[in-house]
Each structure stands twice: as C-alpha cells, then as structure tokens.
Write a protein that holds these residues in place. Structure first.
Motif, PDB file in Angstrom:
ATOM      1  N   GLY A 207       0.844  -1.194   0.000  1.00 45.95           N
ATOM      2  CA  GLY A 207       0.000   0.000   0.000  1.00 45.95           C
ATOM      3  C   GLY A 207       0.878   1.241   0.000  1.00 45.95           C
ATOM      4  O   GLY A 207       1.612   1.484   0.961  1.00 45.95           O
TER       5      GLY A 207
ATOM      6  N   MET B 257       0.210   7.546   3.177  1.00 45.53           N
ATOM      7  CA  MET B 257       0.735   7.002   4.437  1.00 45.53           C
ATOM      8  C   MET B 257       1.711   5.858   4.193  1.00 45.53           C
ATOM      9  O   MET B 257       2.807   5.831   4.763  1.00 45.53           O
ATOM     10  CB  MET B 257      -0.427   6.553   5.336  1.00 45.53           C
ATOM     11  CG  MET B 257      -0.005   6.121   6.708  1.00 45.53           C
ATOM     12  SD  MET B 257       1.035   7.349   7.556  1.00 45.53           S
ATOM     13  CE  MET B 257      -0.185   8.384   8.325  1.00 45.53           C
TER      14      MET B 257
ATOM     15  N   LYS C 112       3.124   4.415  -8.398  1.00 46.21           N
ATOM     16  CA  LYS C 112       3.353   5.101  -7.114  1.00 46.21           C
ATOM     17  C   LYS C 112       4.618   4.615  -6.418  1.00 46.21           C
ATOM     18  O   LYS C 112       5.115   5.247  -5.496  1.00 46.21           O
ATOM     19  CB  LYS C 112       2.144   4.917  -6.194  1.00 46.21           C
ATOM     20  CG  LYS C 112       0.950   5.740  -6.643  1.00 46.21           C
ATOM     21  CD  LYS C 112      -0.134   5.733  -5.587  1.00 46.21           C
ATOM     22  CE  LYS C 112      -1.398   6.355  -6.149  1.00 46.21           C
ATOM     23  NZ  LYS C 112      -2.561   6.094  -5.319  1.00 46.21           N
TER      24      LYS C 112
ATOM     25  N   CYS D  56      -0.804  -1.120   4.654  1.00 47.84           N
ATOM     26  CA  CYS D  56      -1.402   0.191   4.931  1.00 47.84           C
ATOM     27  C   CYS D  56      -2.182   0.634   3.694  1.00 47.84           C
ATOM     28  O   CYS D  56      -1.656   1.321   2.820  1.00 47.84           O
ATOM     29  CB  CYS D  56      -0.309   1.200   5.290  1.00 47.84           C
ATOM     30  SG  CYS D  56      -0.992   2.775   5.849  1.00 47.84           S
TER      31      CYS D  56
ATOM     32  N   LEU E 209      -1.722  -1.744   9.466  1.00 47.41           N
ATOM     33  CA  LEU E 209      -1.761  -0.337   9.874  1.00 47.41           C
ATOM     34  C   LEU E 209      -2.858   0.448   9.150  1.00 47.41           C
ATOM     35  O   LEU E 209      -2.897   1.677   9.233  1.00 47.41           O
ATOM     36  CB  LEU E 209      -0.398   0.333   9.632  1.00 47.41           C
ATOM     37  CG  LEU E 209       0.766  -0.164  10.492  1.00 47.41           C
ATOM     38  CD1 LEU E 209       2.043   0.630  10.199  1.00 47.41           C
ATOM     39  CD2 LEU E 209       0.443  -0.080  11.983  1.00 47.41           C
TER      40      LEU E 209
HETATM   41  N1  LIG Z   1      -3.178   9.898   5.486  1.00 48.27           N
HETATM   42  C1  LIG Z   1      -3.299  10.051   6.792  1.00 48.27           C
HETATM   43  O1  LIG Z   1      -3.198  11.167   7.327  1.00 48.27           O
HETATM   44  C2  LIG Z   1      -3.547   8.856   7.681  1.00 48.27           C
HETATM   45  C3  LIG Z   1      -3.388   8.972   9.073  1.00 48.27           C
HETATM   46  C4  LIG Z   1      -3.582   7.864   9.891  1.00 48.27           C
HETATM   47  C5  LIG Z   1      -3.974   6.672   9.328  1.00 48.27           C
HETATM   48  N2  LIG Z   1      -4.145   6.577   7.973  1.00 48.27           N
HETATM   49  C6  LIG Z   1      -4.601   5.297   7.431  1.00 48.27           C
HETATM   50  O2  LIG Z   1      -3.637   4.751   6.552  1.00 48.27           O
HETATM   51  C7  LIG Z   1      -4.303   4.003   5.544  1.00 48.27           C
HETATM   52  C8  LIG Z   1      -3.773   4.455   4.182  1.00 48.27           C
HETATM   53  O3  LIG Z   1      -4.089   5.832   4.039  1.00 48.27           O
HETATM   54  P1  LIG Z   1      -3.459   6.738   2.892  1.00 48.27           P
HETATM   55  O4  LIG Z   1      -3.514   8.124   3.398  1.00 48.27           O
HETATM   56  O5  LIG Z   1      -2.179   6.182   2.437  1.00 48.27           O
HETATM   57  O6  LIG Z   1      -4.471   6.675   1.652  1.00 48.27           O
HETATM   58  P2  LIG Z   1      -5.813   5.894   1.309  1.00 48.27           P
HETATM   59  O7  LIG Z   1      -6.414   6.614   0.184  1.00 48.27           O
HETATM   60  O8  LIG Z   1      -6.663   5.683   2.511  1.00 48.27           O
HETATM   61  O9  LIG Z   1      -5.271   4.463   0.815  1.00 48.27           O
HETATM   62  C9  LIG Z   1      -4.584   4.381  -0.373  1.00 48.27           C
HETATM   63  C10 LIG Z   1      -4.046   2.999  -0.563  1.00 48.27           C
HETATM   64  O10 LIG Z   1      -5.111   2.014  -0.624  1.00 48.27           O
HETATM   65  C11 LIG Z   1      -4.976   1.306  -1.875  1.00 48.27           C
HETATM   66  N3  LIG Z   1      -6.258   0.840  -2.349  1.00 48.27           N
HETATM   67  C12 LIG Z   1      -7.459   1.475  -2.256  1.00 48.27           C
HETATM   68  N4  LIG Z   1      -8.437   0.708  -2.808  1.00 48.27           N
HETATM   69  C13 LIG Z   1      -7.817  -0.427  -3.262  1.00 48.27           C
HETATM   70  C14 LIG Z   1      -8.283  -1.609  -3.903  1.00 48.27           C
HETATM   71  N5  LIG Z   1      -9.583  -1.796  -4.178  1.00 48.27           N
HETATM   72  N6  LIG Z   1      -7.373  -2.574  -4.203  1.00 48.27           N
HETATM   73  C15 LIG Z   1      -6.054  -2.408  -3.911  1.00 48.27           C
HETATM   74  N7  LIG Z   1      -5.550  -1.318  -3.303  1.00 48.27           N
HETATM   75  C16 LIG Z   1      -6.424  -0.338  -2.973  1.00 48.27           C
HETATM   76  C17 LIG Z   1      -4.382   2.338  -2.804  1.00 48.27           C
HETATM   77  O11 LIG Z   1      -3.884   1.709  -3.966  1.00 48.27           O
HETATM   78  P3  LIG Z   1      -3.791   2.566  -5.315  1.00 48.27           P
HETATM   79  O12 LIG Z   1      -2.623   3.480  -5.142  1.00 48.27           O
HETATM   80  O13 LIG Z   1      -3.601   1.541  -6.377  1.00 48.27           O
HETATM   81  O14 LIG Z   1      -5.091   3.307  -5.460  1.00 48.27           O
HETATM   82  C18 LIG Z   1      -3.308   2.913  -1.899  1.00 48.27           C
HETATM   83  O15 LIG Z   1      -2.226   2.025  -1.735  1.00 48.27           O
HETATM   84  C19 LIG Z   1      -5.815   4.245   5.709  1.00 48.27           C
HETATM   85  O16 LIG Z   1      -6.418   3.164   6.379  1.00 48.27           O
HETATM   86  C20 LIG Z   1      -5.847   5.497   6.563  1.00 48.27           C
HETATM   87  O17 LIG Z   1      -7.020   5.590   7.361  1.00 48.27           O
HETATM   88  C21 LIG Z   1      -3.920   7.627   7.143  1.00 48.27           C
END
Ligand SMILES: NC(=O)c1ccc[n+]([C@@H]2O[C@H](COP(=O)([O-])OP(=O)(O)OC[C@H]3O[C@@H](n4cnc5c(N)ncnc54)[C@H](OP(=O)(O)O)[C@@H]3O)[C@@H](O)[C@H]2O)c1
Length: 290
Positions: free
Chosen positions: A8, A12, A36, A64, A92
C-alpha cells in the motif's frame, strides 16, 4: 539490517516506506498502481511484481491500504495466504476493533503472527520520535516488529494482547480530535464574524493545549470514579455558554449546528436532573444511547 515489506503506497504507506529506507532498512514494496512505487524505487526500495512475492521478501509485512476490506482482498489469495505463514503481519490500515479481531483470526489460521496498529499522525509526521502509534495483539508479534515500528513512529504504545485495543484507543482519540476540531471550526466562525484572524486562533489553541488537556484529564477521572457531585464546572454553567453561542450565532447570522447540538445534550442532562453536577455527567445521558 531490518527487512520489511510495505503493501500500500498511498500517502501514508509511502511515508512509512520512505522512513524505513532513510533508516537503512531493506524495503520491499507493492501497490496496486505500480507507478506510485517509482519514487521509492529510486530511493532504494525493491518493487515486487506480486503481493505474494512482496510477502515472501521479508519477515515483517506491513499493510497500509484504504481499509480492512481492501486489505482482505489483497491478502486473500491462496498464494499470499501460503506466503504469510511464519511472518509477522502488521496491519496499519484504519479499522474497527472487530476488523482487528477478524484479521487476527485469519492470520492465526494461516500460521502468521498478527499485530494491529493505528497511526495517530499525518504522513509528514512519520519518522519522528514523538509520533504516536497504538499497537495491540500477540506480544511475540509486537516484540518482533517493535524495532521497525519505532523507526516510523518513536512514540509506539503497546496496548496489550487484546487485539481490538489499538483500534478502540485510535477511534476514541480521533473522536476527541474531531470533537475539538468542530469546536475549533465554530470558534473560527465566531472570530471571522468579528473580523479576527483564524490562524492566530489556531496558534493560541496550540499554546494553551496543555491547560485544555488538564480539563479533559479531570473529566476522565470524574467519569471513572463516578464523582459528579462536586462540580468544577456544572452542567448549568456550561449550558449558559451553549446558550451564548446560540445567541451570538443568531446575532452574527452564522451557522449554529455545533451550538445547537451541544445545547441539546445539556438540555437532556438538565431534564434528567444533573443540572448541578460536573460537566462529565452528560455521560449518564449519552450512555443511554439515542
Ligand atoms: N493519510 C493520513 O493522514 C492517515 C493517518 C492515519 C492513518 N491513515 C490510514 O492509513 C491508511 C492508508 O491511508 P493513505 O492516506 O495512504 O491513503 P488511502 O487513500 O486511505 O489508501 C490508499 C491505498 O489504498 C490502496 N487501495 C485502495 N483501494 C484499493 C483496492 N480496491 N485494491 C487495492 N488497493 C487499494 C491504494 O492503492 P492505489 O494506489 O492503487 O489506489 C493505496 O495504496 C488508511 O487506512 C488510513 O485511514 C492515514
């Protein structure tokens, strides 16, 4: 050298992988959208051609992605399930305590050690000594992944073997944060309506946050001990503040959703007879549900 896989690469996941690379770890990455991974590969990461290859590359596998449903779909193939045996799976992605319990059960069936984690930070805060992460689940999984997790978030807090704990503490903390944020947004409306700067307001709140934290800590102690009778701030006093917000919103013609919601909760507490009790006595109303 730490060997770790990151599955992922949203904002994050990419921040996690980058912090590990900068620390000198050997990092294997996988993401559905392979482009990415390109910046990370330039920084030294290895891009795995499949999830199963990514999982097989390291003893610690961090996932993640957007949510647990996505995580389950990524890890759900037979090839990946076989590859997970003997590894530590660190989830995570953000989810509920039940999501964590379901993931732990599945990981155990596959012979993997499972740790559930919740990141309390934004991507630019990853890699700092004061960045918090809650973790819960098998202590063996925690000890094995601790050195890696401490690189991405120095303030790593192990909440025990009950695997839903990290998520429960995370959701509770986020509830506190967003509650404060909505109060802040309404406060910003008040200041804007009087021609003041909102950035100065943000700075002021940051400066006085230890005092605000003390007030929250006190309410927590009152709830835990059930000692509502000698109020520092009675519900009657707090209702006065809510009524002032509503009045000011009417006078300044600004939105009053937050004051109206707060006033309604106080109204219920007063109707239930808690007028002269500590603010935290609203818990006795909230516990009854909707
Ligand atoms: N950003 C923050 O501030 C933050 C803070 C704390 C916790 N978190 C947690 O960390 C996690 C990741 O967050 P993020 O900010 O990196 O962005 P996100 O938009 O929540 O997640 C993006 C990731 O999920 C993947 N993904 C989504 N749908 C998918 C699918 N159907 N099949 C395969 N992969 C899929 C995306 O792949 P693609 O690139 O291929 O779309 C990418 O790797 C989340 O659970 C979020 O709640 C985030």
């Amino acid at each position: 050298m730490n060997e770790v896989t990151v599955i992922g690469l949203g904002p994050m996941g990419s921040a996690l992988a980058r912090a590990l690379l900068q620390n000198g770890s050997r990092v294997t990455v996988w993401n559905r959208t392979s482009e990415k991974a390109e910046p990370l590969v330039r920084e030294g990461a290895v891009f795995a051609p499949s999830v199963a290859v990514a999982v097989s590359a390291s003893p610690i596998v961090i996932v993640c992605v957007a949510n647990y449903e996505v995580s389950r779909s990524i890890l759900g193939t037979e090839e990946v399930s076989t590859a997970l045996a003997g590894r530590v799976l660190v989830e995570l992605s953000t989810g509920s305590p039940q999501d964590a319990r379901d993931s732990e059960t599945r990981a155990r069936e596959l012979g993997a050690d499972y740790l559930d984690g919740a990141i309390l930070a934004t991507p630019p805060q990853i890699g700092r000594a004061d960045t918090p992460i809650f973790a819960s689940g098998s202590e063996i999984a925690f000890r094995r992944s601790e050195p890696v997790l401490k690189i991405v978030a120095g303030n790593l807090m192990y909440m025990g073997e009950s695997v839903g704990s990290a998520s429960a503490w995370d959701l509770a903390t986020l509830s506190t944060l967003f509650g404060a944020m909505f109060g802040f947004f309404h406060g910003s409306l008040i200041l804007e309506s009087e021609g003041h700067r909102v950035d100065s307001f943000g700075s002021l709140i940051a400066d006085i946050s230890p005092v605000l934290g003390q007030m929250i800590k006190h309410e927590g102690e009152v709830i835990q001990t059930g000692t509502y009778e000698k109020p520092q701030s009675s519900i009657k006093t707090c209702m006065g503040t809510a009524e002032l917000w509503v009045k000011q919103a009417r006078e300044a013609r600004i939105n009053s959703d937050f004051p109206t919601f707060t006033k309604e909760v106080f109204r219920k507490a007063i109707n239930a007879g808690f007028e002269n009790e500590e603010l935290a006595a609203v818990m006795k109303v909230l516990r009854k549900g909707a």
